[in-house]
Design a protein around this motif. Structure first.
Motif, PDB file in Angstrom:
ATOM      1  N   PHE A 178     -18.909  48.955  80.818  1.00 46.73           N
ATOM      2  CA  PHE A 178     -18.591  48.589  79.437  1.00 46.73           C
ATOM      3  C   PHE A 178     -17.684  49.636  78.797  1.00 46.73           C
ATOM      4  O   PHE A 178     -16.736  49.300  78.083  1.00 46.73           O
ATOM      5  CB  PHE A 178     -19.879  48.431  78.618  1.00 46.73           C
ATOM      6  N   VAL A 179     -17.947  50.906  79.068  1.00 49.41           N
ATOM      7  CA  VAL A 179     -17.101  51.970  78.527  1.00 49.41           C
ATOM      8  C   VAL A 179     -15.674  51.832  79.063  1.00 49.41           C
ATOM      9  O   VAL A 179     -14.692  52.003  78.325  1.00 49.41           O
ATOM     10  CB  VAL A 179     -17.685  53.353  78.877  1.00 49.41           C
ATOM     11  N   GLU A 180     -15.532  51.512  80.346  1.00 54.43           N
ATOM     12  CA  GLU A 180     -14.200  51.318  80.917  1.00 54.43           C
ATOM     13  C   GLU A 180     -13.520  50.105  80.290  1.00 54.43           C
ATOM     14  O   GLU A 180     -12.299  50.095  80.102  1.00 54.43           O
ATOM     15  CB  GLU A 180     -14.298  51.159  82.430  1.00 54.43           C
ATOM     16  N   THR A 181     -14.303  49.087  79.962  1.00 51.30           N
ATOM     17  CA  THR A 181     -13.743  47.899  79.317  1.00 51.30           C
ATOM     18  C   THR A 181     -13.168  48.253  77.952  1.00 51.30           C
ATOM     19  O   THR A 181     -12.097  47.759  77.563  1.00 51.30           O
ATOM     20  CB  THR A 181     -14.818  46.812  79.178  1.00 51.30           C
ATOM     21  N   ASP A 184      -9.880  49.595  78.299  1.00 50.41           N
ATOM     22  CA  ASP A 184      -8.893  48.610  78.752  1.00 50.41           C
ATOM     23  C   ASP A 184      -8.406  47.690  77.638  1.00 50.41           C
ATOM     24  O   ASP A 184      -7.422  46.952  77.840  1.00 50.41           O
ATOM     25  CB  ASP A 184      -9.494  47.726  79.858  1.00 50.41           C
ATOM     26  N   LEU A 185      -9.068  47.686  76.478  1.00 45.43           N
ATOM     27  CA  LEU A 185      -8.750  46.707  75.434  1.00 45.43           C
ATOM     28  C   LEU A 185      -7.306  46.812  74.948  1.00 45.43           C
ATOM     29  O   LEU A 185      -6.606  45.806  74.833  1.00 45.43           O
ATOM     30  CB  LEU A 185      -9.707  46.869  74.253  1.00 45.43           C
ATOM     31  N   ALA A 186      -6.865  48.016  74.657  1.00 41.37           N
ATOM     32  CA  ALA A 186      -5.514  48.180  74.118  1.00 41.37           C
ATOM     33  C   ALA A 186      -4.461  47.698  75.113  1.00 41.37           C
ATOM     34  O   ALA A 186      -3.500  47.015  74.746  1.00 41.37           O
ATOM     35  CB  ALA A 186      -5.269  49.642  73.749  1.00 41.37           C
ATOM     36  N   GLY A 187      -4.657  48.029  76.390  1.00 40.42           N
ATOM     37  CA  GLY A 187      -3.711  47.604  77.404  1.00 40.42           C
ATOM     38  C   GLY A 187      -3.650  46.093  77.555  1.00 40.42           C
ATOM     39  O   GLY A 187      -2.628  45.544  77.988  1.00 40.42           O
ATOM     40  N   ALA A 188      -4.761  45.416  77.191  1.00 35.77           N
ATOM     41  CA  ALA A 188      -4.793  43.955  77.258  1.00 35.77           C
ATOM     42  C   ALA A 188      -4.284  43.315  75.967  1.00 35.77           C
ATOM     43  O   ALA A 188      -4.281  42.085  75.846  1.00 35.77           O
ATOM     44  CB  ALA A 188      -6.220  43.484  77.541  1.00 35.77           C
ATOM     45  N   GLY A 189      -3.872  44.149  75.003  1.00 35.29           N
ATOM     46  CA  GLY A 189      -3.350  43.622  73.746  1.00 35.29           C
ATOM     47  C   GLY A 189      -4.411  43.103  72.799  1.00 35.29           C
ATOM     48  O   GLY A 189      -4.116  42.319  71.896  1.00 35.29           O
ATOM     49  N   ILE A 190      -5.650  43.551  72.976  1.00 38.27           N
ATOM     50  CA  ILE A 190      -6.755  43.109  72.116  1.00 38.27           C
ATOM     51  C   ILE A 190      -7.060  44.222  71.134  1.00 38.27           C
ATOM     52  O   ILE A 190      -7.620  45.264  71.503  1.00 38.27           O
ATOM     53  CB  ILE A 190      -7.990  42.754  72.965  1.00 38.27           C
ATOM     54  N   THR A 191      -6.666  44.024  69.889  1.00 40.07           N
ATOM     55  CA  THR A 191      -6.773  45.092  68.890  1.00 40.07           C
ATOM     56  C   THR A 191      -7.523  44.692  67.637  1.00 40.07           C
ATOM     57  O   THR A 191      -7.851  45.557  66.827  1.00 40.07           O
ATOM     58  CB  THR A 191      -5.360  45.564  68.470  1.00 40.07           C
ATOM     59  N   GLU A 206     -13.651  39.010  81.187  1.00 40.40           N
ATOM     60  CA  GLU A 206     -13.031  39.173  82.505  1.00 40.40           C
ATOM     61  C   GLU A 206     -12.907  40.650  82.859  1.00 40.40           C
ATOM     62  O   GLU A 206     -13.192  41.062  83.992  1.00 40.40           O
ATOM     63  CB  GLU A 206     -11.659  38.505  82.486  1.00 40.40           C
ATOM     64  N   LEU A 207     -12.479  41.464  81.883  1.00 37.34           N
ATOM     65  CA  LEU A 207     -12.377  42.900  82.106  1.00 37.34           C
ATOM     66  C   LEU A 207     -13.742  43.499  82.440  1.00 37.34           C
ATOM     67  O   LEU A 207     -13.874  44.310  83.369  1.00 37.34           O
ATOM     68  CB  LEU A 207     -11.800  43.588  80.865  1.00 37.34           C
ATOM     69  N   TYR A 208     -14.758  43.094  81.678  1.00 39.07           N
ATOM     70  CA  TYR A 208     -16.088  43.663  81.908  1.00 39.07           C
ATOM     71  C   TYR A 208     -16.625  43.273  83.282  1.00 39.07           C
ATOM     72  O   TYR A 208     -17.117  44.130  84.035  1.00 39.07           O
ATOM     73  CB  TYR A 208     -17.086  43.231  80.827  1.00 39.07           C
ATOM     74  N   ALA A 209     -16.563  41.998  83.622  1.00 36.01           N
ATOM     75  CA  ALA A 209     -17.086  41.546  84.910  1.00 36.01           C
ATOM     76  C   ALA A 209     -16.352  42.219  86.064  1.00 36.01           C
ATOM     77  O   ALA A 209     -16.960  42.595  87.074  1.00 36.01           O
ATOM     78  CB  ALA A 209     -16.980  40.025  85.019  1.00 36.01           C
ATOM     79  N   THR A 210     -15.044  42.386  85.931  1.00 31.19           N
ATOM     80  CA  THR A 210     -14.253  43.068  86.965  1.00 31.19           C
ATOM     81  C   THR A 210     -14.713  44.504  87.139  1.00 31.19           C
ATOM     82  O   THR A 210     -14.952  44.973  88.268  1.00 31.19           O
ATOM     83  CB  THR A 210     -12.759  43.043  86.596  1.00 31.19           C
ATOM     84  N   ASN A 211     -14.850  45.229  86.027  1.00 33.39           N
ATOM     85  CA  ASN A 211     -15.293  46.623  86.100  1.00 33.39           C
ATOM     86  C   ASN A 211     -16.690  46.737  86.680  1.00 33.39           C
ATOM     87  O   ASN A 211     -16.996  47.670  87.433  1.00 33.39           O
ATOM     88  CB  ASN A 211     -15.244  47.260  84.705  1.00 33.39           C
ATOM     89  N   ALA A 212     -17.561  45.795  86.332  1.00 34.06           N
ATOM     90  CA  ALA A 212     -18.937  45.849  86.826  1.00 34.06           C
ATOM     91  C   ALA A 212     -19.001  45.592  88.326  1.00 34.06           C
ATOM     92  O   ALA A 212     -19.727  46.274  89.063  1.00 34.06           O
ATOM     93  CB  ALA A 212     -19.800  44.831  86.070  1.00 34.06           C
TER      94      ALA A 212
END
Length: 295
Positions: A178-181, A184-191, A206-212
């Motif tokens: 979750f911390v890695e997610t 990753d938010l800014a790089g995904a354009g989610i602000t 998707e980011l969270y499941a991938t990191n997990a």
């Protein structure tokens, strides 16, 4: 892969899916009482009561093959040692991990443990924020003071709700993913949580499941035992390729369930998340086999 560095790796003899729950033994039925004959009189003497049998201990899960991660670890070492060039080795590593080491996609998904619960809480919050607005969704969690704050601050404030830190490796994997997610938010354009679109909601999950999944895989094969490139740029390339490989599988699994995401209800989120993990692992195995064959 940064997540897995905090852990020493899965013990080879650890059961695939430990289960210590079982049905307790039932105490023996009480002896039948005798009916006094007509005319009264004392009932016949009862036999001495037997002490209740102790509850049966739940069966201990069989010890797993202590070498079950060897093939995945060896192939991943070859992939890492090539600086990310040996894609066939990456395919074999992932395919072995899902099929042989984890016992198939369903068992691999079941082993996600805390990451399934964390993923369901994250997706449930995002669905609520998209439906009622971020402020109301935060107030429902007694986090109203975070309303209007930068999205990274909001997600950091959500950490204890999404993935409580209980101290186990499984819980640690869920929390670090979750911390890695968040990173990753800014790089995904989610602000901006207030203007979160359905596509962005899917991207966050998707980011969270991938990191997990990446963290689970790296922890299981014992990343510290894998020979990584000494060149930092090559090591970063290896990490990026693994993350991208896993994310493609998660994205495909979510694409097939896109309609279900829009119709999610709170009581169905956990089952949905478990299904996504299972589909993602199944797709990963297929992708791994194809990569190993050079397709």
């Amino acid at each position: 892969m940064g997540t897995s560095s905090a852990f020493g790796g899965q013990g080879g003899g650890t059961p695939l899916v430990p289960s210590w729950l079982g049905n307790e033994g039932s105490p023996p039925a009480a002896p039948d009482g005798a009916t006094p004959p007509n005319g009264g009189g004392a009932p016949p003497a009862q036999p001495p009561a037997r002490p209740p049998a102790p509850p049966e201990r739940p069966p201990v899960p069989p010890t797993a093959d202590p070498t079950r991660f060897s093939a995945a670890r060896g192939n991943f070492s070859r992939f890492a040692g090539s600086g990310g060039d040996d894609r066939k080795a990456l395919g074999r590593a992932v395919s072995h991990y899902v099929g042989s080491s984890s016992g198939g996609a369903r068992t691999a998904a079941a082993r996600m443990g805390s990451a399934r619960g964390a993923g369901s809480r994250l997706l449930g919050f995002l669905s609520d924020a998209a439906r009622r607005g971020a402020t109301e969704a935060l107030r429902a969690l007694n986090l109203g003071a975070l309303a209007g704050r930068p999205i990274e601050e909001i997600f950091l404030g959500l950490a204890d709700y999404v993935c409580p830190d209980g101290g186990t490796i499984d819980e640690g994997i869920a929390r670090e993913a979750f911390v890695e997610t968040i990173a990753d938010l800014a790089g995904a354009g989610i602000t901006d949580l207030d203007s979160l679109t359905p596509d962005q909601m899917q991207t966050v999950f998707e980011l969270y499941a991938t990191n997990a999944i990446e963290a689970r895989l790296c922890n299981d094969i014992g990343l510290k035992a894998v020979s990584l490139p000494s060149d930092s740029r090559q090591a970063a390339r290896v990490q990026a390729q693994l993350n991208d490989f896993i994310r493609r599988a998660v994205a495909d699994a979510l694409t097939t369930a896109r309609a279900a995401v829009a119709a999610l209800t709170p009581d169905r989120v956990l089952a949905f998340v478990g299904g996504i993990y299972e589909q993602a692992f199944g797709i990963l195995q297929i992708m791994g086999d194809a990569e190993a064959e050079g397709a």
